[in-house]
Design a protein around this motif. Structure first.
Motif: not given
Length: 530
Positions: A478-485, A496-498, A503-506
């Protein structure tokens, strides 16, 4: 040398492929250490001598495969030949050097580990999956008398034990054992930026830069660079890992792999583990970076670029990059890039010390090594043998460097053919020569720098991911989907909320609870030991 001495200048993430690759790697590597080598003694003998030619008596020839993170060098073969000429009388070994570029290391290493690629000595760090790779059985415990390799550190690493600050070894252990030998270097970090001082002088920005106190203070300076230097010049070069939310800038201690949420502040005293999204500083930096990005101050390919910050500066069309600072690092960097007098550093924020520093640069012994003892002999020599250490870091005297005095050097006629800039990865930096443009007292200044650091409450702690490795694998993807961008400002901070919701769900709460449990136990054990 501009690389990444604790978390330095690396890792570009290509989100979709990275997610798929990591999924395959975790599936392939989930079996722990069952494939570790059981041949702990050097081929041909159980001798523990490494410092004299007699140490090679009875040893069979062996090629040590050494893998580090850095750019390929034109004269590597020539350096290998010199190293091998020196090593063979000592430990009857040769060395085969392989390097992976800063933008490729984190993408390719999991595949090498999953495929059980034969390796001996491998660069690793807390910020590039050290704990996860240990849980996969990628590295050998080097101090476990009951382990498959035995106590290699005790048998073949006495120079490491005698010269390395115990904080390094204590701060890099997992479950009480050492899986990587830290580089003997700085024990602290300070966020900041490198900038082109020649450009700053030309544009009249030097006084403004000297008055910078916060990240926000950089904005008018970067705007001037954009206006005066034009679109062909990048005011601020960021990557998915080198940005204002890097641990040394945002003061975040992730207690292990940065891709696994759950942290404390390095610059505070609280030991309560929180999510990155609960940290006001992290969220504020997302907003500020996005603003810079929208204003055209950041390279548009920041989330995906495989260009390391080193190479970006070297290209000559970049004004500023984010970096983790130590005394004299601007001059060291300028020498490595052949840009003496053109690069200065600007410190932003406090000096702090955490496990990101103690475990921020290590040499591990791969569990695929056919001769772990010989691998440890090499690491020990990199911590104790001044000639070998400087040969592998600076090349051949008279060619790649020229001596000015016993410990001071300048660039040689072939300096551009071998300048790997990875001394922070290899052995002891306190054995390194200094360039004539550097402060000859640099290493004493480093000791003062270390002493001034505010210690993270979790200094010495590394999270054992094993109890929650399934949840951690999902969070890494999940981090790889969002962190860099997000961290480079390329997408709106509302995303960031998404990310947080996913993360909370997983399993985020489970991971934070486990981190808290382990950290509490670690702190309690320290109190008892006192």
């Amino acid at each position: 040398m501009l690389s990444k001495r604790n978390k330095r200048f690396k890792r570009a993430v290509k989100p979709l492929t990275a997610v798929l690759l990591m999924s395959m790697v975790l599936a392939a590597c989930g079996g722990g250490g069952n494939n570790q080598s059981s041949d702990a003694s050097p081929s041909g003998t159980a001798s523990s001598q490494t410092g004299t030619s007699s140490g090679a008596s009875g040893l069979k020839p062996y090629e040590i495969k050494l893998l580090w993170e850095g750019s390929a060098q034109k004269d590597t073969a020539a350096i290998e030949a010199k190293i091998n000429e020196y090593l063979q009388p000592k430990i009857n070994a040769t060395v085969k050097i392989t390097s992976l570029d800063f933008g490729q290391y984190d993408e390719k290493m999991p595949l090498l580990i999953a495929s059980r690629e034969p390796m001996d000595v491998v660069f690793t760090a807390q910020w590039n999956g050290y704990a996860n790779n240990v849980s996969k059985g990628a590295f050998l415990a080097v101090d476990d008398p009951n382990g498959p390799a035995g106590n290699l550190l005790e048998q073949y690493g006495q120079d490491i034990i005698s010269s390395l600050d115990p904080t390094f070894l204590e701060g890099s252990q997992i479950n009480g054992h050492t899986y990587g030998i830290p580089t003997n270097k700085e024990l602290a970090a300070q966020g900041g930026v490198f900038y082109r001082s020649d450009i700053a002088d030309k544009l009249g920005l030097t006084e403004q830069l000297n008055n910078v106190k916060t990240i926000a203070d950089l904005e008018p300076i970067l705007k001037t660079v954009k206006e005066k230097e034009g679109s062909a010049f990048t005011p601020l070069f960021l990557t998915g890992e080198e940005n204002f939310n890097s641990h040394y800038m945002a003061q975040l201690d992730y207690l292990g792999d940065n891709a696994i949420d759950g942290l404390i502040r390095k610059d505070g005293d609280s030991t309560k583990v929180i999510s990155r999204f609960e940290d006001p500083g992290y969220m504020s930096n997302l907003d500020l970076t996005h603003q810079f990005f929208q204003e055209g101050l950041i390279n548009k390919d920041a989330p995906t670029t495989s260009l390391g910050v080193t190479d970006a500066l070297k290209k000559g069309n970049v004004f500023m990059v984010v970096a983790s600072m130590i005394p004299g690092y601007d001059k060291e960097t300028a020498n490595a890039l052949d840009m003496v007098g053109k690069i200065k550093m600007l410190n932003i924020g406090p000096i702090t010390s955490s496990t990101s520093e103690t475990a921020g640069s290590m040499l591990a012994i791969s569990s695929t090594s056919k001769d772990p003892a010989r691998a440890m002999m090499l690491i020990n020599l990199l911590h104790s043998d001044k000639y070998l250490n400087n040969l592998i870091n600076f090349g051949i005297e008279g060619e790649h460097y020229v001596k000015v005095s016993d410990n001071v050097i300048k660039a040689g006629p072939k300096a551009s053919d071998y300048s790997p800039g990875v001394a922070w990865e290899l052995g002891s930096q306190f054995l390194n020569y200094t360039y004539e443009s550097e402060d000859p007292d640099k290493w004493n200044e480093m000791k003062k720098f270390n002493a001034e650091a505010h210690k993270s409450p979790a200094l010495g702690f590394i999270f054992d991911v094993e109890p929650v490795k399934s949840e951690a694998a999902v969070l890494i993807n999940i981090s790889k989907q969002y962190a860099a961008a997000l961290n480079t400002g390329a997408i709106d901070p509302s995303k960031a909320q998404e990310w947080y919701d996913k993360e909370k769900k997983n399993g985020l709460d489970k991971i934070i609870a486990e981190k808290q449990k382990q950290l509490d136990a670690f702190i309690a054990s320290k109190k008892i030991s006192r």
